[in-house]
Design a protein around this motif. Sequence first.
Motif, PDB file in Angstrom:
ATOM      1  N   VAL A 135     -11.377  14.526  34.454  1.00  0.00           N
ATOM      2  CA  VAL A 135     -11.113  15.874  34.948  1.00  0.00           C
ATOM      3  C   VAL A 135     -10.092  15.796  36.082  1.00  0.00           C
ATOM      4  O   VAL A 135     -10.280  15.050  37.049  1.00  0.00           O
ATOM      5  N   THR A 136      -8.995  16.539  35.953  1.00  0.00           N
ATOM      6  CA  THR A 136      -7.964  16.541  36.993  1.00  0.00           C
ATOM      7  C   THR A 136      -7.688  17.936  37.544  1.00  0.00           C
ATOM      8  O   THR A 136      -6.944  18.064  38.508  1.00  0.00           O
ATOM      9  N   ASN A 137      -8.256  18.977  36.938  1.00  0.00           N
ATOM     10  CA  ASN A 137      -8.032  20.344  37.409  1.00  0.00           C
ATOM     11  C   ASN A 137      -8.654  20.529  38.795  1.00  0.00           C
ATOM     12  O   ASN A 137      -9.874  20.384  38.949  1.00  0.00           O
ATOM     13  N   PRO A 138      -7.838  20.833  39.818  1.00  0.00           N
ATOM     14  CA  PRO A 138      -8.398  20.971  41.176  1.00  0.00           C
ATOM     15  C   PRO A 138      -9.525  21.997  41.256  1.00  0.00           C
ATOM     16  O   PRO A 138     -10.479  21.808  42.017  1.00  0.00           O
ATOM     17  N   LYS A 139      -9.432  23.087  40.491  1.00  0.00           N
ATOM     18  CA  LYS A 139     -10.482  24.109  40.535  1.00  0.00           C
ATOM     19  C   LYS A 139     -11.816  23.542  40.059  1.00  0.00           C
ATOM     20  O   LYS A 139     -12.870  23.860  40.611  1.00  0.00           O
ATOM     21  N   LEU A 140     -11.796  22.713  39.013  1.00  0.00           N
ATOM     22  CA  LEU A 140     -13.025  22.106  38.517  1.00  0.00           C
ATOM     23  C   LEU A 140     -13.577  21.075  39.485  1.00  0.00           C
ATOM     24  O   LEU A 140     -14.774  20.789  39.486  1.00  0.00           O
ATOM     25  N   LEU A 141     -12.688  20.498  40.294  1.00  0.00           N
ATOM     26  CA  LEU A 141     -13.116  19.500  41.272  1.00  0.00           C
ATOM     27  C   LEU A 141     -13.522  20.129  42.601  1.00  0.00           C
ATOM     28  O   LEU A 141     -13.863  19.424  43.547  1.00  0.00           O
ATOM     29  N   GLY A 142     -13.461  21.482  42.666  1.00  0.00           N
ATOM     30  CA  GLY A 142     -13.861  22.172  43.878  1.00  0.00           C
ATOM     31  C   GLY A 142     -12.812  22.216  44.957  1.00  0.00           C
ATOM     32  O   GLY A 142     -13.114  22.495  46.113  1.00  0.00           O
ATOM     33  N   SER A 143     -11.565  21.930  44.602  1.00  0.00           N
ATOM     34  CA  SER A 143     -10.478  21.969  45.574  1.00  0.00           C
ATOM     35  C   SER A 143      -9.537  23.112  45.225  1.00  0.00           C
ATOM     36  O   SER A 143      -9.421  23.502  44.066  1.00  0.00           O
ATOM     37  N   PRO A 144      -8.868  23.667  46.224  1.00  0.00           N
ATOM     38  CA  PRO A 144      -7.899  24.730  45.926  1.00  0.00           C
ATOM     39  C   PRO A 144      -6.732  24.175  45.118  1.00  0.00           C
ATOM     40  O   PRO A 144      -6.320  23.028  45.306  1.00  0.00           O
ATOM     41  N   ALA A 145      -6.245  24.985  44.203  1.00  0.00           N
ATOM     42  CA  ALA A 145      -5.096  24.568  43.404  1.00  0.00           C
ATOM     43  C   ALA A 145      -3.884  24.397  44.294  1.00  0.00           C
ATOM     44  O   ALA A 145      -3.657  25.167  45.226  1.00  0.00           O
ATOM     45  N   VAL A 146      -3.114  23.357  44.033  1.00  0.00           N
ATOM     46  CA  VAL A 146      -1.909  23.085  44.809  1.00  0.00           C
ATOM     47  C   VAL A 146      -0.735  23.797  44.165  1.00  0.00           C
ATOM     48  O   VAL A 146      -0.444  23.596  42.986  1.00  0.00           O
ATOM     49  N   VAL A 147      -0.082  24.648  44.923  1.00  0.00           N
ATOM     50  CA  VAL A 147       1.086  25.368  44.429  1.00  0.00           C
ATOM     51  C   VAL A 147       2.331  24.669  44.964  1.00  0.00           C
ATOM     52  O   VAL A 147       2.484  24.560  46.189  1.00  0.00           O
ATOM     53  N   PRO A 148       3.201  24.128  44.105  1.00  0.00           N
ATOM     54  CA  PRO A 148       4.411  23.481  44.606  1.00  0.00           C
ATOM     55  C   PRO A 148       5.192  24.410  45.515  1.00  0.00           C
ATOM     56  O   PRO A 148       5.319  25.609  45.254  1.00  0.00           O
ATOM     57  N   ALA A 149       5.703  23.875  46.607  1.00  0.00           N
ATOM     58  CA  ALA A 149       6.425  24.692  47.578  1.00  0.00           C
ATOM     59  C   ALA A 149       7.600  25.400  46.943  1.00  0.00           C
ATOM     60  O   ALA A 149       7.876  26.568  47.251  1.00  0.00           O
ATOM     61  N   ASP A 150       8.309  24.713  46.035  1.00  0.00           N
ATOM     62  CA  ASP A 150       9.463  25.338  45.395  1.00  0.00           C
ATOM     63  C   ASP A 150       9.043  26.546  44.563  1.00  0.00           C
ATOM     64  O   ASP A 150       9.726  27.573  44.544  1.00  0.00           O
ATOM     65  N   ASP A 151       7.892  26.431  43.865  1.00  0.00           N
ATOM     66  CA  ASP A 151       7.422  27.561  43.059  1.00  0.00           C
ATOM     67  C   ASP A 151       7.083  28.757  43.943  1.00  0.00           C
ATOM     68  O   ASP A 151       7.455  29.900  43.658  1.00  0.00           O
ATOM     69  N   ALA A 152       6.342  28.490  45.026  1.00  0.00           N
ATOM     70  CA  ALA A 152       5.949  29.586  45.914  1.00  0.00           C
ATOM     71  C   ALA A 152       7.166  30.199  46.596  1.00  0.00           C
ATOM     72  O   ALA A 152       7.224  31.412  46.805  1.00  0.00           O
ATOM     73  N   ALA A 153       8.136  29.356  46.957  1.00  0.00           N
ATOM     74  CA  ALA A 153       9.336  29.877  47.599  1.00  0.00           C
ATOM     75  C   ALA A 153      10.111  30.789  46.653  1.00  0.00           C
ATOM     76  O   ALA A 153      10.629  31.832  47.063  1.00  0.00           O
ATOM     77  N   ARG A 154      10.183  30.396  45.364  1.00  0.00           N
ATOM     78  CA  ARG A 154      10.863  31.251  44.381  1.00  0.00           C
ATOM     79  C   ARG A 154      10.127  32.576  44.225  1.00  0.00           C
ATOM     80  O   ARG A 154      10.746  33.636  44.131  1.00  0.00           O
ATOM     81  N   GLU A 155       8.794  32.491  44.196  1.00  0.00           N
ATOM     82  CA  GLU A 155       7.988  33.712  44.088  1.00  0.00           C
ATOM     83  C   GLU A 155       8.233  34.612  45.294  1.00  0.00           C
ATOM     84  O   GLU A 155       8.377  35.832  45.165  1.00  0.00           O
ATOM     85  N   LEU A 156       8.302  34.007  46.489  1.00  0.00           N
ATOM     86  CA  LEU A 156       8.514  34.777  47.705  1.00  0.00           C
ATOM     87  C   LEU A 156       9.883  35.443  47.700  1.00  0.00           C
ATOM     88  O   LEU A 156      10.006  36.628  48.062  1.00  0.00           O
ATOM     89  N   ARG A 157      10.906  34.720  47.276  1.00  0.00           N
ATOM     90  CA  ARG A 157      12.244  35.311  47.229  1.00  0.00           C
ATOM     91  C   ARG A 157      12.288  36.496  46.282  1.00  0.00           C
ATOM     92  O   ARG A 157      12.891  37.534  46.570  1.00  0.00           O
ATOM     93  N   ALA A 158      11.615  36.338  45.131  1.00  0.00           N
ATOM     94  CA  ALA A 158      11.600  37.433  44.161  1.00  0.00           C
ATOM     95  C   ALA A 158      10.881  38.653  44.720  1.00  0.00           C
ATOM     96  O   ALA A 158      11.313  39.801  44.539  1.00  0.00           O
ATOM     97  N   LEU A 159       9.762  38.408  45.409  1.00  0.00           N
ATOM     98  CA  LEU A 159       9.017  39.526  45.986  1.00  0.00           C
ATOM     99  C   LEU A 159       9.813  40.210  47.094  1.00  0.00           C
ATOM    100  O   LEU A 159       9.779  41.439  47.228  1.00  0.00           O
ATOM    101  N   ARG A 160      10.511  39.428  47.909  1.00  0.00           N
ATOM    102  CA  ARG A 160      11.326  40.030  48.953  1.00  0.00           C
ATOM    103  C   ARG A 160      12.417  40.924  48.366  1.00  0.00           C
ATOM    104  O   ARG A 160      12.716  42.005  48.896  1.00  0.00           O
ATOM    105  N   GLN A 161      13.001  40.456  47.260  1.00  0.00           N
ATOM    106  CA  GLN A 161      14.020  41.276  46.607  1.00  0.00           C
ATOM    107  C   GLN A 161      13.415  42.570  46.083  1.00  0.00           C
ATOM    108  O   GLN A 161      14.024  43.650  46.178  1.00  0.00           O
TER     109      GLN A 161
END
Length: 274
Positions: free
Chosen positions: A214-240
Motif C-alpha cells: 500500500v502506497t496511497n498516503p490516504k490509506l496510510l493515514g497521511s495527508p496526500a502530497v500535492v506537488p508544488a508545481d501542480d498547486a502553483a499551476r492551480e493557484l495561477r489559474a484561480l488567480r486568473q
Amino acid sequence: MRATTKALLHHYVDHLDLSGEVLEIGGHRLASCLIEEFPEPRFRYHDLNLEASDIPSTIIADITGCADEIEDDRFDLVFSSDVFEHIDRPWLAAEEISRILKPGGIAVTHTLFSWRNHPCPIDYWRYSAECLEFLFSGLQTLEKGYDLSQRRNDQPGFWESGNDSVPVDGLGGWREHWSVWHVGRKGDGPDVPAFRESDHPQAHWLRMDSQGTVTNPKLLGSPAVVPADDAARELRALRQEVTALRRQVRHQGPVGAVRRVAGTARRAARRVGI
C-alpha cells in the motif's frame, strides 16, 4: 541497452556457463548492438533485423515468422531490448523464439510497461510482467519483473524528427518510466539464483516494484502530497479566474461568486506556502 539488461544477461550467462550461438533481435547497427559482449570463440553472435546493417552475421528476417531463415533448436541465447513494443504480432515472435532456442537455452526479453510513444516506424504495445510470462508460456519462467532504473527521468523526447516528443508541462516531459523483463528457459536445467535477489548493484532497480504494498498516503493515514508545481499551476489559474470575475462584477456582480473563488485560491496558496 540499459545497464540493468546487460547485468541480467551476464548473470545467466555466467551462472549457466553459456556458450555457443547467440541471437540479438533488433541490434540495428554495430555501434548499438551487443556484439562485443559475446566475443568469439566462446560465442558466435548473430543479429536479426528486417533489413541489412553494418553488423556482421545479420540474419535478415521477421521474428514473427522466420522458419525459412532459422532452423529449430539453433540458439543457446536469444535476447532483445526495447523491441517487443514495436512487433505487431508479439505472440508469434514469442513462439518463434521458443522454437529456435536449443533445449536448455535462455530467452531474455526486456521491453516496456510505461513509456512515451516512440514510433520507429510504429509503436504497438506495452506489457506487464504477467503478459510476457503468458506470451512465453512455452518456456519455463526463471524470473520476471519491472525495471525502475529510469523512472522519473524527464524525457520530453530527443529524436531530431520529433516522433518521440511529448507535450511538456510544468513537470517537464514524460516521467513514469517502467520497463519490464522476462527470463525463460526451454525445458529443464540447473537451478539459477534470481538476478533480482543478487547483490549486484543493478539488481536493486529490479526489486523496486510496489505491487502488493500500500502506497496511497490516504490509506496510510497521511495527508496526500500535492506537488508544488501542480498547486502553483492551480493557484495561477484561480488567480486568473478571480481577476476575470472581478472585472465582470464591476459591471454586473455577483460578489458572492468572487468570494467563493477567492477562498479557493487562498486555500491553494496555503497548500504551497504562498
